[in-house]
Design a protein around this motif. Structure first.
Motif, PDB file in Angstrom:
ATOM      1  N   THR A 151      32.729  -4.776  -2.392  1.00 30.07           N
ATOM      2  CA  THR A 151      31.569  -5.116  -2.343  1.00 30.07           C
ATOM      3  C   THR A 151      30.875  -6.011  -1.504  1.00 30.07           C
ATOM      4  OG1 THR A 151      32.441  -6.588  -3.977  1.00 30.07           O
ATOM      5  CG2 THR A 151      31.893  -4.496  -4.954  1.00 30.07           C
ATOM      6  N   ASN A 152      29.858  -6.892  -1.936  1.00 26.73           N
ATOM      7  CA  ASN A 152      29.102  -7.616  -0.879  1.00 26.73           C
ATOM      8  C   ASN A 152      29.212  -9.103  -1.206  1.00 26.73           C
ATOM      9  OD1 ASN A 152      27.644  -8.553  -3.287  1.00 26.73           O
ATOM     10  ND2 ASN A 152      25.969  -7.041  -2.980  1.00 26.73           N
ATOM     11  N   GLY A 153      30.377  -9.607  -1.731  1.00 25.73           N
ATOM     12  CA  GLY A 153      30.657 -10.729  -1.856  1.00 25.73           C
ATOM     13  C   GLY A 153      30.795 -11.772  -0.734  1.00 25.73           C
ATOM     14  N   ALA A 154      31.503 -11.039   0.106  1.00 26.25           N
ATOM     15  CA  ALA A 154      31.803 -11.639   1.580  1.00 26.25           C
ATOM     16  C   ALA A 154      30.385 -11.656   2.235  1.00 26.25           C
ATOM     17  CB  ALA A 154      32.785 -10.744   2.376  1.00 26.25           C
ATOM     18  N   ALA A 155      29.718 -10.644   2.462  1.00 28.36           N
ATOM     19  CA  ALA A 155      28.259 -10.694   2.830  1.00 28.36           C
ATOM     20  C   ALA A 155      27.400 -11.929   2.469  1.00 28.36           C
ATOM     21  CB  ALA A 155      27.745  -9.296   3.100  1.00 28.36           C
ATOM     22  N   MET A 156      27.337 -12.061   1.255  1.00 29.15           N
ATOM     23  CA  MET A 156      26.522 -13.026   0.556  1.00 29.15           C
ATOM     24  C   MET A 156      26.624 -14.415   0.976  1.00 29.15           C
ATOM     25  SD  MET A 156      27.285 -13.262  -3.533  1.00 29.15           S
ATOM     26  CE  MET A 156      28.865 -14.371  -4.111  1.00 29.15           C
ATOM     27  N   ARG A 157      27.981 -14.604   1.243  1.00 30.28           N
ATOM     28  CA  ARG A 157      28.046 -16.042   1.511  1.00 30.28           C
ATOM     29  C   ARG A 157      28.751 -16.555   2.931  1.00 30.28           C
ATOM     30  NH1 ARG A 157      33.331 -14.455  -1.803  1.00 30.28           N
ATOM     31  NH2 ARG A 157      35.022 -14.000  -0.239  1.00 30.28           N
ATOM     32  N   ILE A 158      28.357 -15.537   3.834  1.00 30.79           N
ATOM     33  CA  ILE A 158      28.660 -15.501   5.083  1.00 30.79           C
ATOM     34  C   ILE A 158      27.782 -16.418   6.090  1.00 30.79           C
ATOM     35  CG2 ILE A 158      27.864 -13.533   6.142  1.00 30.79           C
ATOM     36  CD1 ILE A 158      31.570 -14.644   6.571  1.00 30.79           C
ATOM     37  N   ALA A 159      26.478 -16.560   5.648  1.00 31.19           N
ATOM     38  CA  ALA A 159      25.517 -17.220   6.833  1.00 31.19           C
ATOM     39  C   ALA A 159      26.196 -18.367   7.146  1.00 31.19           C
ATOM     40  CB  ALA A 159      24.379 -17.350   5.934  1.00 31.19           C
ATOM     41  N   PRO A 160      26.628 -19.352   6.517  1.00 28.57           N
ATOM     42  CA  PRO A 160      27.097 -20.588   7.402  1.00 28.57           C
ATOM     43  C   PRO A 160      27.964 -20.212   8.643  1.00 28.57           C
ATOM     44  CG  PRO A 160      27.286 -20.957   4.998  1.00 28.57           C
ATOM     45  CD  PRO A 160      26.842 -19.501   5.267  1.00 28.57           C
ATOM     46  N   VAL A 161      28.644 -19.082   8.502  1.00 29.67           N
ATOM     47  CA  VAL A 161      29.395 -19.041   9.807  1.00 29.67           C
ATOM     48  C   VAL A 161      28.566 -18.395  10.813  1.00 29.67           C
ATOM     49  CG1 VAL A 161      31.167 -16.962  10.767  1.00 29.67           C
ATOM     50  CG2 VAL A 161      31.470 -18.063   8.368  1.00 29.67           C
ATOM     51  N   GLY A 162      27.445 -17.612  10.295  1.00 30.05           N
ATOM     52  CA  GLY A 162      26.593 -17.188  11.753  1.00 30.05           C
ATOM     53  C   GLY A 162      25.758 -18.228  12.080  1.00 30.05           C
ATOM     54  N   VAL A 163      25.562 -19.483  11.479  1.00 26.74           N
ATOM     55  CA  VAL A 163      25.080 -20.588  11.866  1.00 26.74           C
ATOM     56  C   VAL A 163      25.773 -21.600  12.814  1.00 26.74           C
ATOM     57  CG1 VAL A 163      24.039 -22.858  11.136  1.00 26.74           C
ATOM     58  CG2 VAL A 163      23.431 -21.018   9.725  1.00 26.74           C
ATOM     59  N   ILE A 174      33.396 -12.330  14.938  1.00 23.91           N
ATOM     60  CA  ILE A 174      34.074 -11.469  13.636  1.00 23.91           C
ATOM     61  C   ILE A 174      35.528 -12.031  13.363  1.00 23.91           C
ATOM     62  CG2 ILE A 174      35.107  -9.421  13.266  1.00 23.91           C
ATOM     63  CD1 ILE A 174      32.779  -8.159  15.062  1.00 23.91           C
ATOM     64  N   ASP A 175      36.319 -12.913  14.241  1.00 17.16           N
ATOM     65  CA  ASP A 175      37.567 -13.161  13.890  1.00 17.16           C
ATOM     66  C   ASP A 175      37.110 -14.466  12.857  1.00 17.16           C
ATOM     67  OD1 ASP A 175      39.023 -11.790  15.476  1.00 17.16           O
ATOM     68  OD2 ASP A 175      39.003 -13.539  17.184  1.00 17.16           O
ATOM     69  N   ARG A 176      36.064 -15.305  13.118  1.00 16.60           N
ATOM     70  CA  ARG A 176      35.651 -16.212  12.047  1.00 16.60           C
ATOM     71  C   ARG A 176      35.333 -15.622  10.656  1.00 16.60           C
ATOM     72  NH1 ARG A 176      34.637 -21.010  14.502  1.00 16.60           N
ATOM     73  NH2 ARG A 176      35.911 -21.241  16.616  1.00 16.60           N
ATOM     74  N   VAL A 177      34.803 -14.634  10.701  1.00 13.62           N
ATOM     75  CA  VAL A 177      34.156 -13.833   9.727  1.00 13.62           C
ATOM     76  C   VAL A 177      35.255 -13.160   8.733  1.00 13.62           C
ATOM     77  CG1 VAL A 177      33.013 -11.614   8.590  1.00 13.62           C
ATOM     78  CG2 VAL A 177      31.771 -12.727  10.488  1.00 13.62           C
ATOM     79  N   VAL A 178      36.472 -12.805   9.663  1.00  9.25           N
ATOM     80  CA  VAL A 178      37.502 -12.418   8.861  1.00  9.25           C
ATOM     81  C   VAL A 178      38.039 -13.676   8.138  1.00  9.25           C
ATOM     82  CG1 VAL A 178      39.781 -11.417   9.196  1.00  9.25           C
ATOM     83  CG2 VAL A 178      38.097 -10.330  10.430  1.00  9.25           C
ATOM     84  N   SER A 184      39.387 -12.086  -0.044  1.00 14.63           N
ATOM     85  CA  SER A 184      38.754 -11.310  -1.186  1.00 14.63           C
ATOM     86  C   SER A 184      38.454  -9.920  -0.730  1.00 14.63           C
ATOM     87  CB  SER A 184      37.782 -11.925  -1.621  1.00 14.63           C
ATOM     88  OG  SER A 184      36.704 -12.339  -0.814  1.00 14.63           O
ATOM     89  N   HIS A 185      37.878  -9.803   0.436  1.00 10.45           N
ATOM     90  CA  HIS A 185      37.124  -8.596   0.978  1.00 10.45           C
ATOM     91  C   HIS A 185      37.831  -8.144   2.368  1.00 10.45           C
ATOM     92  CE1 HIS A 185      34.446 -10.417  -1.664  1.00 10.45           C
ATOM     93  NE2 HIS A 185      33.823  -8.984  -1.906  1.00 10.45           N
ATOM     94  N   ASN A 186      39.181  -7.719   2.290  1.00  9.88           N
ATOM     95  CA  ASN A 186      39.928  -7.339   3.608  1.00  9.88           C
ATOM     96  C   ASN A 186      39.848  -5.908   3.742  1.00  9.88           C
ATOM     97  OD1 ASN A 186      41.251  -7.909   5.885  1.00  9.88           O
ATOM     98  ND2 ASN A 186      43.226  -8.088   4.943  1.00  9.88           N
ATOM     99  N   THR A 187      38.612  -5.420   3.789  1.00 10.91           N
ATOM    100  CA  THR A 187      38.440  -3.939   4.061  1.00 10.91           C
ATOM    101  C   THR A 187      37.477  -3.667   5.011  1.00 10.91           C
ATOM    102  OG1 THR A 187      36.455  -3.550   2.504  1.00 10.91           O
ATOM    103  CG2 THR A 187      38.870  -3.284   1.578  1.00 10.91           C
ATOM    104  N   GLY A 188      37.432  -2.707   5.931  1.00  8.18           N
ATOM    105  CA  GLY A 188      36.553  -2.440   7.011  1.00  8.18           C
ATOM    106  C   GLY A 188      35.281  -2.431   6.552  1.00  8.18           C
ATOM    107  N   VAL A 189      34.928  -1.981   5.277  1.00  6.62           N
ATOM    108  CA  VAL A 189      33.325  -1.814   4.808  1.00  6.62           C
ATOM    109  C   VAL A 189      32.832  -3.111   4.601  1.00  6.62           C
ATOM    110  CG1 VAL A 189      32.166  -1.084   2.730  1.00  6.62           C
ATOM    111  CG2 VAL A 189      33.815   0.610   3.792  1.00  6.62           C
ATOM    112  N   ALA A 190      33.760  -3.927   3.969  1.00  5.22           N
ATOM    113  CA  ALA A 190      33.290  -5.212   3.521  1.00  5.22           C
ATOM    114  C   ALA A 190      33.191  -6.191   4.537  1.00  5.22           C
ATOM    115  CB  ALA A 190      34.035  -5.954   2.476  1.00  5.22           C
ATOM    116  N   LEU A 191      34.030  -6.183   5.765  1.00  5.44           N
ATOM    117  CA  LEU A 191      34.100  -6.763   6.922  1.00  5.44           C
ATOM    118  C   LEU A 191      32.844  -6.374   7.964  1.00  5.44           C
ATOM    119  CD1 LEU A 191      38.032  -7.277   7.389  1.00  5.44           C
ATOM    120  CD2 LEU A 191      36.362  -9.242   6.621  1.00  5.44           C
ATOM    121  N   ALA A 192      32.559  -5.082   7.897  1.00  2.00           N
ATOM    122  CA  ALA A 192      31.570  -4.603   8.568  1.00  2.00           C
ATOM    123  C   ALA A 192      30.135  -5.155   8.102  1.00  2.00           C
ATOM    124  CB  ALA A 192      31.470  -3.160   8.714  1.00  2.00           C
ATOM    125  N   ALA A 193      29.890  -5.355   6.733  1.00  5.32           N
ATOM    126  CA  ALA A 193      28.917  -5.960   6.038  1.00  5.32           C
ATOM    127  C   ALA A 193      28.771  -7.326   6.537  1.00  5.32           C
ATOM    128  CB  ALA A 193      28.929  -5.509   4.760  1.00  5.32           C
TER     129      ALA A 193
END
Length: 359
Positions: A151-163, A174-178, A184-193
């Motif tokens: 689901t989108n829980g990782a994508a919804m909270r990831i903006a600070p990593v982008g900053v 992407i290493d930092r995203v992982v 909580s979201h260790n799947t290719g779909v969620a990590l891609a999002a």
């Protein structure tokens, strides 16, 4: 207050080139919170119900009505779990000098939910995060706890990593995203999002316009899809490209209907993340209109608006949002977004020390 009354003066429509680094960092965090707060009263409602109650598009912040299934009776301008978890990720990034320990993140998410429940909130951990945190508590290794999170829980909270992390080295980003997502979201779909959102924010921080930021998101999604555990799901990169093409040339109302009916607005990463980029394709140069439209879509529209607001804020800077909107989310929620933005920017700028003031 109407949409036109809230329109900011002197907005830069050139793709973010006139904004300063700090303005973009502030814009990303405030944009996330503004989008989230706009979508608070409309989350989990159908588009038809939203149109009947608020019109084709929201005109500004609204209170949670008594029949709001997740946020009943909340004051206008209140944020939800999207902003609170993003700020949690931001604080952990600062404390870890740019890195996040997955076990610490799991513990912090659990403590956050306990605090929310104690306050009587219904806006708790999403399904993937809740399942993963419970697994960690039961002794499951952190690298396995999130193996079914899509689901989108990782994508919804990831903006600070982008900053905090430049996008000129996508594998490193992407290493930092992982680090910030896999528990909580260790799947290719969620990590891609999550990679797509982080890369778009990071590209905006570097001065990219919306089209370039979206291109970076697609490239990052392709790389992020190769990380984590495989799980069945549509390709995020392809879905972003398709969704942005799908709305091209449509009126905002027609675009909203098409996103709602074809792209989808559920908590699934394959729907909500492409939906956010589709909204940005409708309003590439107007972040305020983009988040108003996103918050009017229905479904998980607080998260869609939060992601769209973070990306648009990074591209155009905080000046692209009405001052009244920035002030409202800060004051209603007692958020010190500017300080956290500065700390994250310090992480981004090589050679500068991290500020030691507490978030």
């Amino acid at each position: 207050m109407t949409i036109e009354e809230q329109r900011p003066a002197g907005r830069d429509d050139t793709g973010g080139g006139a904004a300063t680094d700090l303005s973009r960092a502030r814009g990303a965090l405030s944009g996330l919170a503004i989008g989230d707060a706009l979508g608070m009263p409309t989350q989990s409602l159908s588009r038809q119900r939203i149109v009947a109650r608020y019109g084709e598009r929201l005109a500004g912040f609204a209170a949670g009505e008594a029949d709001q299934p997740i946020a009943p009776n909340l004051p206008a301008g209140s944020v939800t779990d999207d902003t609170e978890q993003a700020m949690l990720v931001g604080r952990l990034l600062v404390a870890g000098h740019g890195h996040i320990d997955p076990g610490t993140l799991a513990a912090e998410l659990l403590a956050w939910e306990a605090g929310m429940a104690a306050r009587g909130s219904l806006d708790l951990l999403g399904p993937s995060t809740k399942r993963a945190v419970a697994a960690v508590q039961a002794g499951v290794p952190v690298d396995q706890a999130g193996r079914y999170g899509d689901t989108n829980g990782a994508a919804m909270r990831i903006a600070p990593v982008g900053v905090a992390v430049p996008a000129n080295d996508l594998p490193a980003l992407i290493d930092r995203v992982v680090e910030a997502s896999a528990v909580s979201h260790n799947t290719g779909v969620a990590l891609a999002a999550a990679s797509a959102v982080a890369a778009a924010v990071s590209a905006g921080m570097a001065g990219a316009g919306m089209a370039e930021a979206t291109g970076q998101a697609v490239a990052a999604a392709r790389l992020g899809a190769e990380r984590g555990y495989w799980i069945a799901g549509a390709d995020i990169a392809s879905r972003i490209e398709w969704a942005t093409d799908l709305v091209r040339g449509l009126t905002p109302a027609a675009a909203a209907e098409r996103v709602y009916r074809l792209v989808g607005t559920s908590v699934a990463s394959t729907e909500s993340v492409p939906a956010a980029f589709a909204v940005l394709a409708v309003y590439p140069d107007d972040p305020w209109q983009a988040v108003l439209l996103a918050a009017s879509l229905g479904g998980d529209c607080d998260t869609i608006a939060a992601m769209a607001g973070a990306i648009a804020g990074a591209v155009h800077g905080i000046e692209s949002f009405p001052t009244t909107a920035v002030d409202t989310v800060r004051d209603v929620n007692n958020l010190d977004l500017d300080r956290l933005a500065g700390q994250l920017l310090d992480l981004r700028e090589a050679g500068r020390p991290v500020r030691t003031t507490k978030v």
